[in-house]
Structures are given as C-alpha cells and as structure tokens.
Design an enzyme around this catalytic site. Sequence first.
Site, short mmCIF file in Angstrom:
data_model
loop_
_atom_site.label_atom_id
_atom_site.label_comp_id
_atom_site.label_asym_id
_atom_site.label_seq_id
_atom_site.Cartn_x
_atom_site.Cartn_y
_atom_site.Cartn_z
N LYS A 22 0.84 -1.21 0.00
CA LYS A 22 0.00 0.00 0.00
C LYS A 22 0.88 1.26 0.00
O LYS A 22 0.66 2.18 -0.79
CB LYS A 22 -0.91 0.01 1.25
CG LYS A 22 -1.59 1.34 1.50
CD LYS A 22 -2.42 1.32 2.75
CE LYS A 22 -1.69 1.61 4.03
NZ LYS A 22 -1.39 3.02 4.30
N ASN A 23 1.85 1.30 0.90
CA ASN A 23 2.61 2.53 1.05
C ASN A 23 3.50 2.83 -0.16
O ASN A 23 3.76 3.99 -0.47
CB ASN A 23 3.45 2.50 2.33
CG ASN A 23 2.58 2.64 3.56
OD1 ASN A 23 1.39 2.93 3.46
ND2 ASN A 23 3.15 2.41 4.74
N CYS A 116 -4.75 13.16 13.07
CA CYS A 116 -5.41 11.90 12.76
C CYS A 116 -5.33 11.06 14.02
O CYS A 116 -4.70 11.47 15.00
CB CYS A 116 -4.77 11.21 11.57
SG CYS A 116 -3.26 10.36 11.94
N ARG A 121 0.96 14.46 13.48
CA ARG A 121 1.53 14.26 12.14
C ARG A 121 1.73 15.56 11.34
O ARG A 121 1.05 15.82 10.36
CB ARG A 121 0.69 13.27 11.35
CG ARG A 121 0.55 11.96 12.07
CD ARG A 121 -0.20 10.91 11.28
NE ARG A 121 0.68 10.16 10.40
CZ ARG A 121 0.29 9.07 9.75
NH1 ARG A 121 -0.93 8.63 9.86
NH2 ARG A 121 1.12 8.43 8.98
N ASP A 305 4.06 0.25 12.10
CA ASP A 305 2.82 -0.32 11.56
C ASP A 305 2.59 -1.76 12.03
O ASP A 305 1.49 -2.29 11.85
CB ASP A 305 2.84 -0.27 10.02
CG ASP A 305 2.67 1.14 9.49
OD1 ASP A 305 2.29 2.04 10.27
OD2 ASP A 305 2.92 1.36 8.29
N ARG A 397 -8.74 -0.09 4.45
CA ARG A 397 -7.77 0.89 3.94
C ARG A 397 -6.48 0.20 3.52
O ARG A 397 -5.79 0.67 2.62
CB ARG A 397 -7.42 1.92 5.03
CG ARG A 397 -8.52 2.92 5.32
CD ARG A 397 -7.99 4.00 6.25
NE ARG A 397 -6.67 4.41 5.78
CZ ARG A 397 -5.67 4.77 6.56
NH1 ARG A 397 -5.82 4.83 7.86
NH2 ARG A 397 -4.50 5.12 6.05
C1 UD1 Z 1 4.45 6.62 6.46
C2 UD1 Z 1 3.53 5.44 6.21
C3 UD1 Z 1 2.93 4.95 7.52
C4 UD1 Z 1 4.04 4.65 8.54
C5 UD1 Z 1 4.96 5.85 8.68
C6 UD1 Z 1 6.17 5.54 9.56
C7 UD1 Z 1 2.68 5.91 3.98
C8 UD1 Z 1 1.53 6.24 3.12
N1 UD1 Z 1 2.47 5.85 5.31
O1 UD1 Z 1 3.65 7.68 6.98
O2 UD1 Z 1 2.19 3.76 7.26
O3 UD1 Z 1 3.44 4.39 9.80
O4 UD1 Z 1 5.47 6.24 7.39
O5 UD1 Z 1 6.85 4.45 9.10
O6 UD1 Z 1 3.77 5.64 3.50
N2 UD1 Z 1 6.96 14.11 11.09
C9 UD1 Z 1 7.26 15.41 11.42
N3 UD1 Z 1 7.29 16.36 10.42
C10 UD1 Z 1 7.02 16.05 9.12
C11 UD1 Z 1 6.71 14.72 8.79
C12 UD1 Z 1 6.69 13.77 9.80
O7 UD1 Z 1 7.49 15.72 12.57
O8 UD1 Z 1 7.06 16.95 8.27
C13 UD1 Z 1 6.89 13.09 12.15
C14 UD1 Z 1 5.49 12.49 12.31
O9 UD1 Z 1 4.70 13.30 13.12
C15 UD1 Z 1 5.79 11.16 12.93
C16 UD1 Z 1 7.13 10.79 12.31
O10 UD1 Z 1 7.68 11.98 11.76
O11 UD1 Z 1 5.93 11.28 14.31
C17 UD1 Z 1 7.05 9.75 11.22
O12 UD1 Z 1 6.19 10.19 10.21
P1 UD1 Z 1 6.44 9.88 8.66
O13 UD1 Z 1 7.64 9.01 8.51
O14 UD1 Z 1 6.40 11.16 7.92
O15 UD1 Z 1 5.14 9.04 8.33
P2 UD1 Z 1 4.23 9.16 7.05
O16 UD1 Z 1 5.05 9.41 5.85
O17 UD1 Z 1 3.07 10.03 7.32
#
Ligand code: UD1
Length: 424
Positions: A22-23, A116, A121, A305, A397
């Site tokens: 999915k990701n 969320c 996030r 996850d 999902r």
């Molecule tokens: C992706 C995955 C999700 C997985 C996550 C962590 C997809 C569609 N989803 O989510 O399934 O659980 O990686 O492996 O690929 N953060 C910040 N600032 C930012 C971005 C992120 O502080 O600009 C923080 C987030 O709040 C969180 C952490 O970084 O605490 C990890 O988030 P991130 O790696 O960005 O996850 P996603 O890409 O949203």
Amino acid sequence: MDSLHIRGGRPLNGQVMVSGAKNAALAIMAGCVLGEGPIRLQRVPFLTDIEVMSAVLRTLGVTVARQGDSLVIDATHIDNGAPPYELVSKMRASFFILGPLVARLGKASIPLPGGCAIGSRPVDLHLKGLKAMGCEVVIDHGTVHVTAEKLVGAPVYLDYPSVGATENIMMAAVLADGRTTIENAAQEPEIADLAKFLNGLGAKITGAGTDTIIIDGVKHVTGGEHSVIGDRIEAGTYLIAGAMTRGRVQVQGVPIDAMGAILSKLQEVGAMISIDSPESCTVFGPDFLRATDLRTLPFPGFPTDLQAPFMAMLAVARGTSMVAETVFENRFLHVDEFQRMGAQVRIEGHCAVVQGVPALTGAHVQSTDLRAAAALALAGLVAQGDTVLGKLHHLDRGYENFDGKLRQLGADVHRLEAAPLTAG
Ligand code: UD1
C-alpha cells in the site's frame, strides 16, 4: 458498517500470497503526476486508500483506469493543482502529491492533512525541503499554497527521517534544476521502490534505500511500467498470526531482506523462521510464546505499523513485555479494546507494559485505526469464543481480502455486511 466475526482457537497453516505494498503504491501513484505519457502500474492492491488516491488524481485531470491488478495512469494533461479538501482530508498520503505537482505546474495548493487518530503528524519537513529548492510556501485558511518559478536542486537535511517528506522532496527534485541531496533520508524499502519506478521513467536518483539520496534533475520524465513491491507489513501480520496461533504460515511475494527486524522479533518470542527464497519465508509457531521488549523505529528498525499486531501476540506470551512507541505519539488506541478481551496492558507515557495472560476472551471490539484493526483480529484468532470486530473500514484501507486470506490459512473468520438502514 461491516463487521468481522472470528471464532478463536484454530492454528493457521498454509501459504499466503502478499499483495503489493500500500505505502509504495500510494507514493508511486503520486509520482505518476511527474510523467508525461501513460504509466502502467502492476500489483496495485484493491484498497480504499488506493481508491482515494485515484480520486485525488482525477481531480487534477489525471486519467486513472483499473485493469485487473494494474492501474493505467496518464498525467500528460494536468489542469488543476488544487485537489479538494473533502478528498485530501480522507488520507494523509494525499499530501505526497504536493512535490510532484509543484514540479509539474510550478504551483499547488493542498489542504493541510491535520490531525489523525495516531497523532498530530505535522508536515514541516516536507515544506522545509520544498523551501530549500526555491519554493514559496504560504499557509492560509488551512491550505498550503506552494509556488516556484523554477525548482532548484539543493542540499536538504531532514531533522527526522520522515517517509512522506523524503518521498515528497525526492519527487519534486526529479524535475529541479541541478542536484538535490537528501541527508538523513528515510530508508524504507517503499522509498527505494519509488526511486526505481521514477528512474524507469527517466529520473536520475541514486542512494534511495540509504540515508543519503542524490537526485540529479532532468527536464522531463515519460510514461513507463512498474510492478509494486510486496507489502512487508501485510506479510508481517500473517507471520505474527501464524506464530501466535502455534501454526505454520508461509508468506510469498515479499522481499525478505526488508523484514529483518520483524523476523528477529518473532525468533525472540520463540518462533522458528525458515527463509525459503528471497521472496518467501515460513514461520513455525512455538508451543508457548515468550515475552520480549519492542521499540518501534524508522527502517531498518521495527516498523510502527506492526506494533499493534505484535502487541496482540505479546498479550498471550509468558511474562512481561515492554513496548516503546517512538515514531507516533498516540499509537496505543488499540489497548482499551485489547483490555476488553482480557489483555493486561498498562500505558506509561510512550511505553506499554504488557503482562501476558494464558488466554484472551472473545468480545465485541471496535477498530480505531488500520493497524489496530488487524491487531484486534489477530487477538480474536487466539481468544476463547467469538470476537466481533466493528468499524471494518479501517481494515479495508490497508489489507486486501483480509478475511479471505485468513480463511485460506484455516481461520474461522467471516465478514458480515451491514444491512442498509431503512427509514420508518
Ligand atoms: C508513512 C507510512 C505509515 C508509517 C509511517 C512511519 C505511507 C503512506 N504511510 O507515513 O504507514 O506508519 O510512514 O513508518 O507511506 N513528522 C514530522 N514532520 C514532518 C513529517 C513527519 O514531525 O514533516 C513526524 C510524524 O509526526 C511522525 C514521524 O515523523 O511522528 C514519522 O512520520 P512519517 O515518517 O512522515 O510518516 P508518514 O510518511 O506520514
């Protein structure tokens, strides 16, 4: 809403073919915005998140057509850089189209994903990277407006190896002028798959899958073809299910070298693992499960996850386990529901202390998020009696044909479709 009915107590045995990740698929679909020409993506799972991303793309003028397990996507004629809030708010991954859209159109407006269930996030790292490449970023009335006369390659250091930020910046950099270097990049296998896809269209990316990614900008990228990698999270879920039911489950079609942490942790609880090929392995559940500690981390650490599914197993292990969630701030929403099934779990800050019990008891429980839904279903597989899992839209999902695959492994599971509400 549909529910999943599970009668616990059967060991799972057999083989299961893992779906496309999915990701990876979501990021690659966002990346299709860069391509001028038709793109065929194979092994795209049937999931509601994929439908949402398809709908988001269509609002931009992109054509998206399903052909069996493939999607044919054509973004040659994009006429809109502002997808609507109603769609974007359904799924955080919609934000991943920001980078490619700005690269293609020079501007984009995307509603902020907002909070969320599993934490706040933020998207600061995504925006930091785009600003470094010369974008102007304005946040107004809950929407991020990004404009760039010209994207210019730049060094970008991520304060945290965010998966989404790495992908967004990498995609924007594909059409930038010059070289972009992302340091402290996320190293998840889905990022390497995205880079492989983009390189197939004519991008020049090296180092994806390591903590330093180098992107040399090109003038344009074309159409092409790609087959999405197997879903290591789905594979891990079925391996955990095999181990905790004292069964024997082989997962197929997933890169085993991307599963080191999960396989090690399964061995720590007493399961045996056999690596059968580079894309398949078998778990043999132990007579009794041992407690172990767990800490979620960015790849190659243990994936957040799989934290909830793994906790379902620790809930019936002998002894006390400590689970530390370091990636998301509020990812223990499943614990209350586990407790309704007799699990003994105490939350202390970002840790959960799991005191294993000899058996769980079936109950009515509700999914709170995608991975919590899978975890509760696994708990139901080892519980005494019947479990009814509600709010299945969370499960849909991210798990393709979940009940069908579990049944194929011998589980007593069926899905009940909710009767439509009638007036009067
Ligand atoms: C992706 C995955 C999700 C997985 C996550 C962590 C997809 C569609 N989803 O989510 O399934 O659980 O990686 O492996 O690929 N953060 C910040 N600032 C930012 C971005 C992120 O502080 O600009 C923080 C987030 O709040 C969180 C952490 O970084 O605490 C990890 O988030 P991130 O790696 O960005 O996850 P996603 O890409 O949203």
